[in-house]
Design an enzyme around this catalytic site. Sequence first.
Site, PDB file in Angstrom:
ATOM      1  N   LYS A 163     -29.423  21.033  -1.975  1.00 32.23           N
ATOM      2  CA  LYS A 163     -30.784  21.397  -2.411  1.00 32.23           C
ATOM      3  C   LYS A 163     -31.508  20.205  -3.033  1.00 32.23           C
ATOM      4  O   LYS A 163     -32.139  20.324  -4.078  1.00 32.23           O
ATOM      5  CB  LYS A 163     -30.754  22.589  -3.365  1.00 32.23           C
ATOM      6  CG  LYS A 163     -30.157  23.849  -2.737  1.00 32.23           C
ATOM      7  CD  LYS A 163     -30.192  25.032  -3.694  1.00 32.23           C
ATOM      8  CE  LYS A 163     -29.614  26.278  -3.050  1.00 32.23           C
ATOM      9  NZ  LYS A 163     -28.153  26.177  -2.831  1.00 32.23           N
ATOM     10  N   ARG A 164     -31.434  19.072  -2.368  1.00 33.43           N
ATOM     11  CA  ARG A 164     -32.062  17.864  -2.880  1.00 33.43           C
ATOM     12  C   ARG A 164     -33.581  17.962  -2.758  1.00 33.43           C
ATOM     13  O   ARG A 164     -34.107  18.580  -1.823  1.00 33.43           O
ATOM     14  CB  ARG A 164     -31.571  16.638  -2.116  1.00 33.43           C
ATOM     15  CG  ARG A 164     -30.079  16.381  -2.199  1.00 33.43           C
ATOM     16  CD  ARG A 164     -29.578  16.266  -3.621  1.00 33.43           C
ATOM     17  NE  ARG A 164     -28.237  15.707  -3.689  1.00 33.43           N
ATOM     18  CZ  ARG A 164     -27.458  15.803  -4.746  1.00 33.43           C
ATOM     19  NH1 ARG A 164     -27.874  16.449  -5.826  1.00 33.43           N
ATOM     20  NH2 ARG A 164     -26.238  15.260  -4.745  1.00 33.43           N
TER      21      ARG A 164
END
Length: 272
Positions: free
Chosen positions: A95-96
């Site tokens: 979930k960058r």
Amino acid sequence: MTFINKLNTAWTDHQSLLCVGLDPDVSRFPAELAGKPDAILSFCKAMIDATADLACSFKPQIAYFAALRAEDQLEEICRYIKTRYPTIPLVLDAKRGDIGATAEQYAREAFERYQADAVTVNPYMGFDSVAPYMEWKEKGAIVLCRTSNPGGSDLQFLDVGGKPLYQHVARLVAEKWNVNGQCALVVGATFPNELAQVREIIGDMPLLVPGIGAQGGDIAATVQAGKTTNGTGMMINSSRAILYAKPINAETYTDAARRVAQETRDAINQYR
């Protein structure tokens, strides 16, 4: 082979839409692994071997490794998947969400260090936070859209031109960002009505669908809402329900995990 091609092949060859999540919680490991320095590696390898023929993808969640300074074990797990099960897509759940040179480094982390076929990304900072991942044209960028947690509605239901934000994100990714055909979206099984609306917007783009198993999403409603016309289109993730399945009678922990994975895979297939 591209991420999308590999995923299409896995859907067909394994007759499965099940994504097995790898969220190693050492407090829930079987007693025989207690105190072992490579417990995470041993546990995850066992889960991978027990479920590989039932899965269309594996999804390690990076936080479970990083919190325990076990990134080296995550690297080894990723190598294990790529070497032993090279046809099964590896999705790094990270979930960058950042921009410029920082996003480029996160992309290198996912695709070079961990050899992932795809990575989850956060679109909150706009296209330039996602674009560096798309430079890796054979890889996948899986964009958060309608997440499975209740708090997601705090932002995802904000009005954007008469439509909720999550629908705006779905349309933006499908119509503008997915220029190389490498994008997918995260949409939770806990919201089947929204899942159906996203599917209508994006056509056959793949979906990563968390929220069944421990989060209580309904399998029948999820499949009916999210499948494509050919009965695929989804990686329906289950993590804790499989990893920490309670053994019955003389089952080992790997037997229990395989049993629940097979039950889940088969339940999904009933509604395809």
